[in-house]
Write a protein that holds these residues in place. Structure first.
Motif, PDB file in Angstrom:
ATOM      1  N   MET A   1     -10.450  -2.491  -5.271  1.00  0.00           N
ATOM      2  CA  MET A   1      -9.236  -3.256  -4.991  1.00  0.00           C
ATOM      3  C   MET A   1      -9.482  -4.734  -5.259  1.00  0.00           C
ATOM      4  N   ARG A   2      -8.421  -5.470  -5.588  1.00  0.00           N
ATOM      5  CA  ARG A   2      -8.485  -6.917  -5.706  1.00  0.00           C
ATOM      6  C   ARG A   2      -8.224  -7.512  -4.322  1.00  0.00           C
ATOM      7  N   ALA A   3      -9.013  -8.517  -3.975  1.00  0.00           N
ATOM      8  CA  ALA A   3      -8.880  -9.096  -2.636  1.00  0.00           C
ATOM      9  C   ALA A   3      -9.343 -10.547  -2.656  1.00  0.00           C
ATOM     10  N   MET A   4      -8.809 -11.344  -1.725  1.00  0.00           N
ATOM     11  CA  MET A   4      -9.328 -12.687  -1.475  1.00  0.00           C
ATOM     12  C   MET A   4     -10.555 -12.549  -0.580  1.00  0.00           C
ATOM     13  N   TYR A   5     -11.601 -13.298  -0.925  1.00  0.00           N
ATOM     14  CA  TYR A   5     -12.906 -13.056  -0.299  1.00  0.00           C
ATOM     15  C   TYR A   5     -13.651 -14.368  -0.182  1.00  0.00           C
ATOM     16  N   TYR A   6     -14.277 -14.596   0.993  1.00  0.00           N
ATOM     17  CA  TYR A   6     -15.165 -15.757   1.095  1.00  0.00           C
ATOM     18  C   TYR A   6     -16.428 -15.378   1.854  1.00  0.00           C
ATOM     19  N   GLU A   7     -17.534 -16.039   1.448  1.00  0.00           N
ATOM     20  CA  GLU A   7     -18.840 -15.767   2.034  1.00  0.00           C
ATOM     21  C   GLU A   7     -19.301 -16.860   2.985  1.00  0.00           C
ATOM     22  N   ALA A   8     -18.566 -17.988   3.004  1.00  0.00           N
ATOM     23  CA  ALA A   8     -18.891 -19.095   3.906  1.00  0.00           C
ATOM     24  C   ALA A   8     -17.603 -19.784   4.317  1.00  0.00           C
ATOM     25  N   PHE A   9     -17.568 -20.302   5.517  1.00  0.00           N
ATOM     26  CA  PHE A   9     -16.384 -21.011   6.000  1.00  0.00           C
ATOM     27  C   PHE A   9     -16.208 -22.322   5.233  1.00  0.00           C
ATOM     28  N   GLU A  10     -14.955 -22.687   5.044  1.00  0.00           N
ATOM     29  CA  GLU A  10     -14.573 -23.955   4.416  1.00  0.00           C
ATOM     30  C   GLU A  10     -14.992 -24.065   2.945  1.00  0.00           C
ATOM     31  N   THR A  11     -15.329 -22.937   2.339  1.00  0.00           N
ATOM     32  CA  THR A  11     -15.581 -22.929   0.898  1.00  0.00           C
ATOM     33  C   THR A  11     -14.432 -22.212   0.206  1.00  0.00           C
ATOM     34  N   GLY A  26      -9.357   7.998  13.326  1.00  0.00           N
ATOM     35  CA  GLY A  26      -8.057   7.723  13.933  1.00  0.00           C
ATOM     36  C   GLY A  26      -7.267   6.654  13.203  1.00  0.00           C
ATOM     37  N   GLY A  27      -7.662   6.354  11.970  1.00  0.00           N
ATOM     38  CA  GLY A  27      -7.024   5.269  11.237  1.00  0.00           C
ATOM     39  C   GLY A  27      -6.355   5.695   9.952  1.00  0.00           C
ATOM     40  N   VAL A  28      -5.780   4.711   9.272  1.00  0.00           N
ATOM     41  CA  VAL A  28      -5.129   4.941   7.990  1.00  0.00           C
ATOM     42  C   VAL A  28      -5.532   3.833   7.023  1.00  0.00           C
ATOM     43  N   VAL A  29      -5.257   4.057   5.755  1.00  0.00           N
ATOM     44  CA  VAL A  29      -5.318   3.007   4.755  1.00  0.00           C
ATOM     45  C   VAL A  29      -3.904   2.742   4.267  1.00  0.00           C
ATOM     46  N   ILE A  30      -3.555   1.462   4.193  1.00  0.00           N
ATOM     47  CA  ILE A  30      -2.217   1.047   3.772  1.00  0.00           C
ATOM     48  C   ILE A  30      -2.305   0.332   2.433  1.00  0.00           C
ATOM     49  N   LYS A  31      -1.464   0.723   1.504  1.00  0.00           N
ATOM     50  CA  LYS A  31      -1.288  -0.059   0.276  1.00  0.00           C
ATOM     51  C   LYS A  31      -0.414  -1.253   0.638  1.00  0.00           C
ATOM     52  N   GLY A 111      -8.027  -8.955   9.515  1.00  0.00           N
ATOM     53  CA  GLY A 111      -8.134 -10.352   9.125  1.00  0.00           C
ATOM     54  C   GLY A 111      -8.976 -11.187  10.066  1.00  0.00           C
ATOM     55  N   PHE A 112      -9.419 -10.590  11.180  1.00  0.00           N
ATOM     56  CA  PHE A 112     -10.262 -11.302  12.141  1.00  0.00           C
ATOM     57  C   PHE A 112     -11.441 -10.413  12.561  1.00  0.00           C
ATOM     58  N   THR A 113     -11.201  -9.408  13.381  1.00  0.00           N
ATOM     59  CA  THR A 113     -12.294  -8.510  13.757  1.00  0.00           C
ATOM     60  C   THR A 113     -12.709  -7.610  12.599  1.00  0.00           C
ATOM     61  N   HIS A 114     -11.798  -7.390  11.653  1.00  0.00           N
ATOM     62  CA  HIS A 114     -12.051  -6.540  10.492  1.00  0.00           C
ATOM     63  C   HIS A 114     -11.467  -7.206   9.242  1.00  0.00           C
ATOM     64  N   TRP A 115     -11.826  -6.690   8.081  1.00  0.00           N
ATOM     65  CA  TRP A 115     -11.238  -7.197   6.846  1.00  0.00           C
ATOM     66  C   TRP A 115      -9.725  -7.004   6.880  1.00  0.00           C
ATOM     67  N   GLY A 116      -9.029  -7.968   6.257  1.00  0.00           N
ATOM     68  CA  GLY A 116      -7.592  -8.023   6.389  1.00  0.00           C
ATOM     69  C   GLY A 116      -6.806  -7.667   5.145  1.00  0.00           C
ATOM     70  N   SER A 117      -5.593  -8.193   5.085  1.00  0.00           N
ATOM     71  CA  SER A 117      -4.569  -7.720   4.146  1.00  0.00           C
ATOM     72  C   SER A 117      -4.353  -8.603   2.927  1.00  0.00           C
ATOM     73  N   PHE A 118      -5.188  -9.621   2.704  1.00  0.00           N
ATOM     74  CA  PHE A 118      -5.109 -10.355   1.439  1.00  0.00           C
ATOM     75  C   PHE A 118      -5.836  -9.531   0.392  1.00  0.00           C
ATOM     76  N   ALA A 119      -5.321  -8.334   0.174  1.00  0.00           N
ATOM     77  CA  ALA A 119      -5.961  -7.333  -0.665  1.00  0.00           C
ATOM     78  C   ALA A 119      -4.934  -6.269  -1.030  1.00  0.00           C
ATOM     79  N   GLU A 120      -5.285  -5.464  -2.000  1.00  0.00           N
ATOM     80  CA  GLU A 120      -4.365  -4.385  -2.392  1.00  0.00           C
ATOM     81  C   GLU A 120      -4.302  -3.283  -1.336  1.00  0.00           C
ATOM     82  N   TYR A 121      -5.397  -3.101  -0.593  1.00  0.00           N
ATOM     83  CA  TYR A 121      -5.441  -2.068   0.432  1.00  0.00           C
ATOM     84  C   TYR A 121      -6.100  -2.623   1.692  1.00  0.00           C
ATOM     85  N   VAL A 122      -5.699  -2.085   2.847  1.00  0.00           N
ATOM     86  CA  VAL A 122      -6.316  -2.484   4.109  1.00  0.00           C
ATOM     87  C   VAL A 122      -6.421  -1.258   5.012  1.00  0.00           C
TER      88      VAL A 122
END
Length: 346
Positions: A1-11, A26-31, A111-122
């Protein structure tokens, strides 16, 4: 998937190709069809949220279609249109059992405790407790705009401040949260007062239902201006921005037995604001926080949207791409845009 990603804060975040997520039992994946850009995402990128573990994919206001379902999920299936509160409950702690998933002891926050939705899938955990079915009449961009600002404002105004018709409601800050609170208060028959330092935002607030506006740069004392305008002070007041100044003014501008609701985040150097405690005690003021809204409360909000009493789509300012969201995220502390930016192109 394409996603926004950062490895350090403020970069500067990058647009990367990352592995597609898979659902937990107990979860799902959402497009993701749409996801809102929020000041909370900026706080996360700045390193103000201890829940974020690097590397990270931000984004917490989302709507889309279920494309994969864990074997333990009972209430949802592939192909369904859904959204989700940005604070999701575990379903088994004491707060969840009492219906207060917004303060879950083991909360899941995309987007906080887990990877978020600035992506094609979450991937979304605890799906049966947290997903919300979307009516066909509510488009994805509008639904995404509900996830944090509008839903949080709905709970703040309706459940926490308990606003009723005819009351004066002061709203400090006319960003997405503030404009949402103004629209909701007006729909309840209250008299919202918009307070900001931008004349353009105050003009827009009038279109959203504000009966009066105060430019904080043009008055010597905001709280006194509210008291003069209302004949004694606001019945309820919302700090929709989150700063020591707006928090103080929101409490100070209340009439006796008034209710203050803190919605804007108070983090880092702003975490311990000054409070006029003598007034809180002497006037029996009530001070509340408001942190998202439970999935089961969405029905009331969606019913008002379907009836036309609430029109959150009017708060959407721009539809942007994932690439355009990178500079937009980095500039959120200085942004002067009217309305909400929603990512709809991935």
């Amino acid at each position: 998937m394409r996603a926004m990603y950062y490895e350090a804060f403020e970069t500067t975040p990058e647009i990367r190709t990352l592995p597609d997520p898979t659902p937990a039992e107990g979860g799902v994946v959402i497009k993701v069809e749409a996801t809102g850009l929020c000041r909370s995402d900026w706080h996360g990128w700045m390193g103000h949220d201890a829940d974020i573990k690097l590397p990270h994919v931000p984004g917490h206001e989302l709507a889309g279609k279920v494309v994969a379902v864990g074997k333990g999920v009972r209430r949802f299936r592939e192909g369904q249109r859904v959204t989700v509160p940005f604070v999701s409950g575990c379903g088994h702690c004491g707060e969840c059992r009492s219906g207060n998933q917004q303060v879950c002891e083991e909360q899941f926050q995309p987007g906080f405790t887990h990877w978020g939705s600035f992506a094609e899938y979450v991937a979304i955990d605890y799906a049966d407790h947290n997903l919300v079915h979307l009516p066909e009449t509510v488009d994805y961009a509008t639904a995404a705009s509900l996830g944090c600002r509008f839903a949080t404002s709905f709970r703040a105004v309706v459940d926490q401040a308990r606003v009723t018709g005819g009351e004066w409601v002061a709203v400090h800050g006319c960003g997405g949260v503030g404009l949402s609170a103004i629209m909701i208060a007006a729909a309840l028959g209250a008299n919202p007062i918009a307070i900001d330092i931008s004349a353009e935002k105050l003009d827009f607030a009038r279109k959203m239902g504000a009966v009066a506006t105060i430019n904080a740069r043009e008055v010597a004392d905001v709280a006194e201006a509210v008291r003069d305008l209302t004949g004694g002070g606001a019945h309820a007041s919302v700090d929709a921005l989150g700063s020591p100044v707006t928090c103080f003014n929101s409490i100070k501008n209340l009439r006796r037995r008034g209710r203050h609701v803190q919605v804007g985040l108070m983090l880092a150097d702003h975490a311990t604001p000054q409070i006029p405690m003598a007034q809180v005690i002497g006037h029996e003021l009530e001070i509340y926080g408001s942190h998202g809204m439970q999935a089961w409360r969405y029905d009331a909000m969606l019913a008002m949207i379907e009836s036309g009493k609430l029109t959150p789509q009017k708060l959407i300012g721009r539809h942007i791409s994932l690439e355009e969201a990178v500079p937009a995220l980095m500039a959120m502390d200085k942004a002067a845009d009217l309305g909400i930016s929603v990512i709809t192109r991935f």
